[in-house]
Design a protein around this motif. Structure first.
Motif, PDB file in Angstrom:
ATOM      1  N   HIS A 192       6.474  -7.634  12.602  1.00 45.58           N
ATOM      2  CA  HIS A 192       5.397  -7.173  11.718  1.00 45.58           C
ATOM      3  C   HIS A 192       4.754  -8.289  10.891  1.00 45.58           C
ATOM      4  N   GLU A 206       9.240   4.033   7.250  1.00 43.13           N
ATOM      5  CA  GLU A 206       9.123   2.572   7.327  1.00 43.13           C
ATOM      6  C   GLU A 206       9.952   2.083   8.515  1.00 43.13           C
ATOM      7  N   LYS A 207       9.279   1.372   9.420  1.00 41.81           N
ATOM      8  CA  LYS A 207      10.016   0.967  10.631  1.00 41.81           C
ATOM      9  C   LYS A 207      11.015  -0.162  10.353  1.00 41.81           C
ATOM     10  N   GLY A 267       6.715  -5.042   3.749  1.00 41.90           N
ATOM     11  CA  GLY A 267       5.682  -5.231   4.782  1.00 41.90           C
ATOM     12  C   GLY A 267       5.430  -6.696   5.068  1.00 41.90           C
ATOM     13  N   THR A 268       4.186  -7.100   4.945  1.00 45.16           N
ATOM     14  CA  THR A 268       3.780  -8.486   5.188  1.00 45.16           C
ATOM     15  C   THR A 268       4.666  -9.476   4.455  1.00 45.16           C
ATOM     16  N   TRP A 269       5.131  -9.119   3.250  1.00 44.63           N
ATOM     17  CA  TRP A 269       5.834 -10.068   2.392  1.00 44.63           C
ATOM     18  C   TRP A 269       7.319 -10.199   2.738  1.00 44.63           C
ATOM     19  N   HIS A 281      -2.384  -6.805   9.366  1.00 53.36           N
ATOM     20  CA  HIS A 281      -2.204  -8.217   9.707  1.00 53.36           C
ATOM     21  C   HIS A 281      -1.087  -8.419  10.715  1.00 53.36           C
ATOM     22  N   ASN A 308      -2.545 -17.129  -1.944  1.00 55.64           N
ATOM     23  CA  ASN A 308      -3.822 -17.799  -2.194  1.00 55.64           C
ATOM     24  C   ASN A 308      -4.586 -17.133  -3.342  1.00 55.64           C
ATOM     25  N   VAL A 348       6.965   5.452  13.095  1.00 57.84           N
ATOM     26  CA  VAL A 348       6.132   6.609  13.434  1.00 57.84           C
ATOM     27  C   VAL A 348       5.456   6.347  14.775  1.00 57.84           C
ATOM     28  N   ALA A 359       0.826  -1.217   0.000  1.00 56.85           N
ATOM     29  CA  ALA A 359       0.000   0.000   0.000  1.00 56.85           C
ATOM     30  C   ALA A 359       0.854   1.259   0.000  1.00 56.85           C
TER      31      ALA A 359
HETATM   32  P1  FAD Z   1       1.744  -4.400   5.058  1.00 59.17           P
HETATM   33  O1  FAD Z   1       2.279  -5.285   4.023  1.00 59.17           O
HETATM   34  O2  FAD Z   1       1.491  -4.976   6.393  1.00 59.17           O
HETATM   35  O3  FAD Z   1       2.729  -3.151   5.187  1.00 59.17           O
HETATM   36  C1  FAD Z   1       2.641  -2.198   6.218  1.00 59.17           C
HETATM   37  C2  FAD Z   1       4.012  -1.564   6.402  1.00 59.17           C
HETATM   38  O4  FAD Z   1       3.895  -0.500   7.351  1.00 59.17           O
HETATM   39  C3  FAD Z   1       5.053  -2.513   6.944  1.00 59.17           C
HETATM   40  O5  FAD Z   1       6.216  -2.460   6.166  1.00 59.17           O
HETATM   41  C4  FAD Z   1       5.322  -2.005   8.373  1.00 59.17           C
HETATM   42  O6  FAD Z   1       6.638  -2.240   8.820  1.00 59.17           O
HETATM   43  C5  FAD Z   1       5.010  -0.535   8.224  1.00 59.17           C
HETATM   44  N1  FAD Z   1       4.597   0.103   9.486  1.00 59.17           N
HETATM   45  C6  FAD Z   1       3.584  -0.274  10.308  1.00 59.17           C
HETATM   46  N2  FAD Z   1       3.492   0.576  11.339  1.00 59.17           N
HETATM   47  C7  FAD Z   1       4.462   1.514  11.165  1.00 59.17           C
HETATM   48  C8  FAD Z   1       4.872   2.663  11.930  1.00 59.17           C
HETATM   49  N3  FAD Z   1       4.260   3.016  13.053  1.00 59.17           N
HETATM   50  N4  FAD Z   1       5.910   3.400  11.458  1.00 59.17           N
HETATM   51  C9  FAD Z   1       6.536   3.052  10.287  1.00 59.17           C
HETATM   52  N5  FAD Z   1       6.210   1.964   9.551  1.00 59.17           N
HETATM   53  C10 FAD Z   1       5.171   1.210   9.994  1.00 59.17           C
HETATM   54  N6  FAD Z   1      -2.866 -10.667  -0.263  1.00 59.17           N
HETATM   55  C11 FAD Z   1      -2.904 -11.060  -1.552  1.00 59.17           C
HETATM   56  O7  FAD Z   1      -3.185 -10.259  -2.442  1.00 59.17           O
HETATM   57  N7  FAD Z   1      -2.618 -12.369  -1.897  1.00 59.17           N
HETATM   58  C12 FAD Z   1      -2.271 -13.305  -0.979  1.00 59.17           C
HETATM   59  O8  FAD Z   1      -2.030 -14.451  -1.311  1.00 59.17           O
HETATM   60  C13 FAD Z   1      -2.200 -12.893   0.404  1.00 59.17           C
HETATM   61  N8  FAD Z   1      -1.827 -13.775   1.358  1.00 59.17           N
HETATM   62  C14 FAD Z   1      -1.689 -13.340   2.640  1.00 59.17           C
HETATM   63  C15 FAD Z   1      -1.251 -14.239   3.620  1.00 59.17           C
HETATM   64  C16 FAD Z   1      -1.081 -13.836   4.928  1.00 59.17           C
HETATM   65  C17 FAD Z   1      -0.631 -14.814   5.984  1.00 59.17           C
HETATM   66  C18 FAD Z   1      -1.352 -12.491   5.285  1.00 59.17           C
HETATM   67  C19 FAD Z   1      -1.169 -12.010   6.692  1.00 59.17           C
HETATM   68  C20 FAD Z   1      -1.806 -11.586   4.329  1.00 59.17           C
HETATM   69  C21 FAD Z   1      -1.977 -11.997   3.001  1.00 59.17           C
HETATM   70  N9  FAD Z   1      -2.411 -11.116   2.005  1.00 59.17           N
HETATM   71  C22 FAD Z   1      -2.508 -11.531   0.714  1.00 59.17           C
HETATM   72  C23 FAD Z   1      -2.811  -9.743   2.346  1.00 59.17           C
HETATM   73  C24 FAD Z   1      -1.618  -8.776   2.425  1.00 59.17           C
HETATM   74  O9  FAD Z   1      -1.738  -8.165   3.636  1.00 59.17           O
HETATM   75  C25 FAD Z   1      -1.638  -7.791   1.284  1.00 59.17           C
HETATM   76  O10 FAD Z   1      -1.254  -8.499   0.127  1.00 59.17           O
HETATM   77  C26 FAD Z   1      -0.653  -6.615   1.366  1.00 59.17           C
HETATM   78  O11 FAD Z   1       0.630  -7.089   1.617  1.00 59.17           O
HETATM   79  C27 FAD Z   1      -1.034  -5.542   2.365  1.00 59.17           C
HETATM   80  O12 FAD Z   1      -0.118  -4.501   2.213  1.00 59.17           O
HETATM   81  P2  FAD Z   1      -0.088  -3.234   3.182  1.00 59.17           P
HETATM   82  O13 FAD Z   1       0.936  -2.334   2.638  1.00 59.17           O
HETATM   83  O14 FAD Z   1      -1.477  -2.743   3.374  1.00 59.17           O
HETATM   84  O15 FAD Z   1       0.364  -3.778   4.612  1.00 59.17           O
END
Ligand code: FAD
Length: 439
Positions: free
Chosen positions: A64, A34-35, A41-43, A170, A74, A127, A15
């Protein structure tokens, strides 16, 4: 060229990265906090687990990512693409339609590099406060901290004109409640802290839940464990056929747990278990946001938010990208980011504050009438198509016709049709090609 602002983005997961790209394209000045020390992130798989495996201790050091070592997506790679940046098969990469997590990370790293995003990211910056200091000039203080030594942190305050929150959803576990949980003597953990199955060898394990994590964990643990007991609501449909497992049994939810190790299920059955794994999902967590009560998290509803993005009274200076689930997440993130960037630059107009607030109220009333609990607010299970078309239209994007057919729900149906080994038995490339050829 539209208006250009100094914008802070929190998080460099999928995101945050796509948001940074869109903001930059619109000519905004972007700083991503980014912490972690890498994007993804999740990946970004992390073999560490938290000191409190259930994730109840607010003072624990947070890990995280919730990925387990063997995780494969999936959803197929095609729908984890960005609009103009496909998640293609690389010659030397994992070419499976549902690739392993390392392949998704590589894709996000390539995306960050190809769009010059790395220079915008402050790695190792967590943050800890986002606060509106001046409503008229919409100034936000963003306080971040970096680790100087093992026990010493340095913090810094900076001012931005807009903030986009992309911190993921997550990480903060939601845990099952039942009498005796906190005095039960066995090992309890949330799936957030599950990495590999070895420690469950010869153990009697209870898995709570019936979603993708519970299914994957059951497949991975049962060949090693003595017994696996799956506790879930009877109304839930099961992806996994337990008849294929000679050491796994279904149960109703847990009624209570005893100090002698017994776990009692609502159907009256009892097992003497050694491990309980809660595969019970996650909670939104915004500990850094100080909004004077304007934006709250109530039973997993982040609100009030117009179209899951803008709090009406703080729009467009505060926004969220990435709150939705039960959707083709990458597609939704991309469209949300494009809209936020264009609204900020003034190329796309938002409705009035009153009209946005009324729309949010109407949405909440519709949910109540339909008997949906607040925690369903950001699920797109029932209206992904409508939401995606609406978002695309805001930014004058005409989605291909195939998007009507290729939705999260269509994958859920396909997964059920192909059973628990869908990742290897479903020729998903062919299925997608057939639909796309009708565009
Ligand atoms: P995140 O990837 O969680 O990134 C958030 C980022 O913010 C992280 O880097 C974190 O370090 C940073 N952060 C958080 N708080 C702070 C702070 N206070 N200060 C600075 N940095 C901070 N989606 C799919 O499309 N296909 C799949 O197959 C799939 N499988 C999944 C399997 C699992 C087990 C999980 C948990 C999720 C899965 N997902 C899947 C959903 C997945 O969450 C999304 O694909 C996507 O990665 C979400 O991205 P994001 O940037 O919203 O969140």
């Amino acid at each position: 060229m539209g208006q250009s602002y100094n914008v802070a983005v929190i998080g460099a997961g999928a995101a945050g990265l796509v948001t940074a790209r869109e903001l930059q394209r619109e000519g905004h000045r972007v700083t991503v906090f980014e912490k972690a020390n890498k994007v993804g992130g999740t990946w970004l798989y992390d073999s560490r687990v938290e000191s409190d495996l259930l994730g109840l201790d607010p003072n624990r050091e947070i890990v995280h990512s919730s990925l387990y070592k063997s995780l494969r997506t999936n959803l197929p790679r095609q729908v984890m693409s960005f609009l103009d940046y496909p998640f293609v098969k690389r010659e030397s990469g994992d070419r499976r339609p549902f690739p392993g997590h390392e392949e998704v990370l590589r894709f996000l790293q390539d995306f960050a590099r190809d769009f010059g995003l790395m220079e915008l990211i402050r790695f190792g910056h967590e943050v800890i406060r986002v606060e509106l200091v001046d409503e008229v000039s919409h100034e936000w203080v963003v306080e971040s901290r970096t680790r100087e030594t093992e026990s010493r942190w340095e913090s810094k305050e900076e001012v931005f004109e807009a903030v986009v929150i992309c911190n993921g959803k997550h990480t903060e576990p939601k845990v099952a409640e039942f009498p005796g949980r906190d005095t039960w003597p066995g090992l309890q953990m949330h799936s957030h802290n599950y990495r590999t199955p070895e420690q469950f060898e010869n153990k009697i394990v209870v898995l709570i839940g019936n979603g993708p994590s519970a299914t994957d964990l059951l497949k991975e643990i049962s060949p090693l464990a003595k017994q696996v007991h799956l506790a879930f609501r009877g109304s839930d449909i099961m992806l996994i056929n337990l008849k294929n497992y000679d050491n796994a049994w279904p149960h109703s939810p847990i009624e209570c747990a005893h100090e002698d190790g017994k776990v009692v299920f609502q159907d009256g059955s009892i097992v003497e278990a050694e491990v309980i794994i809660h595969c019970t999902g996650y909670r939104f967590h915004l500990p850094f946001l100080k909004s004077n009560g304007i934006v709250t998290v109530d039973d997993n509803r982040v609100g009030p938010l117009y179209k899951h993005i803008f709090p009406p009274s703080l729009a467009p200076w505060l926004s969220f990208v990435g709150l939705n689930y039960r959707a083709l997440v990458f597609r939704v993130l991309d469209l949300q980011a494009i809209w936020v960037a264009k609204v900020l630059s003034g190329k796309v107009k938002l409705r009035t504050q009153e009209a946005m607030a009324a729309s949010v109220e109407e949405y909440y009333e519709q949910m109540e009438k339909a008997g949906l609990p607040k925690y369903h607010t950001h699920s797109l299970q029932n209206d992904e198509g409508e939401y995606v078309s609406w978002l695309a239209a805001q930014s004058d994007i005409r989605p291909p016709k195939s998007w009507e057919e290729i939705t999260f729900f269509s994958f859920v149906k396909g997964i059920f049709r192909h059973g628990e080994n869908f990742r290897d038995t479903w020729d998903v490339d062919k299925w997608i090609q057939e639909i796309e050829s009708s565009d």
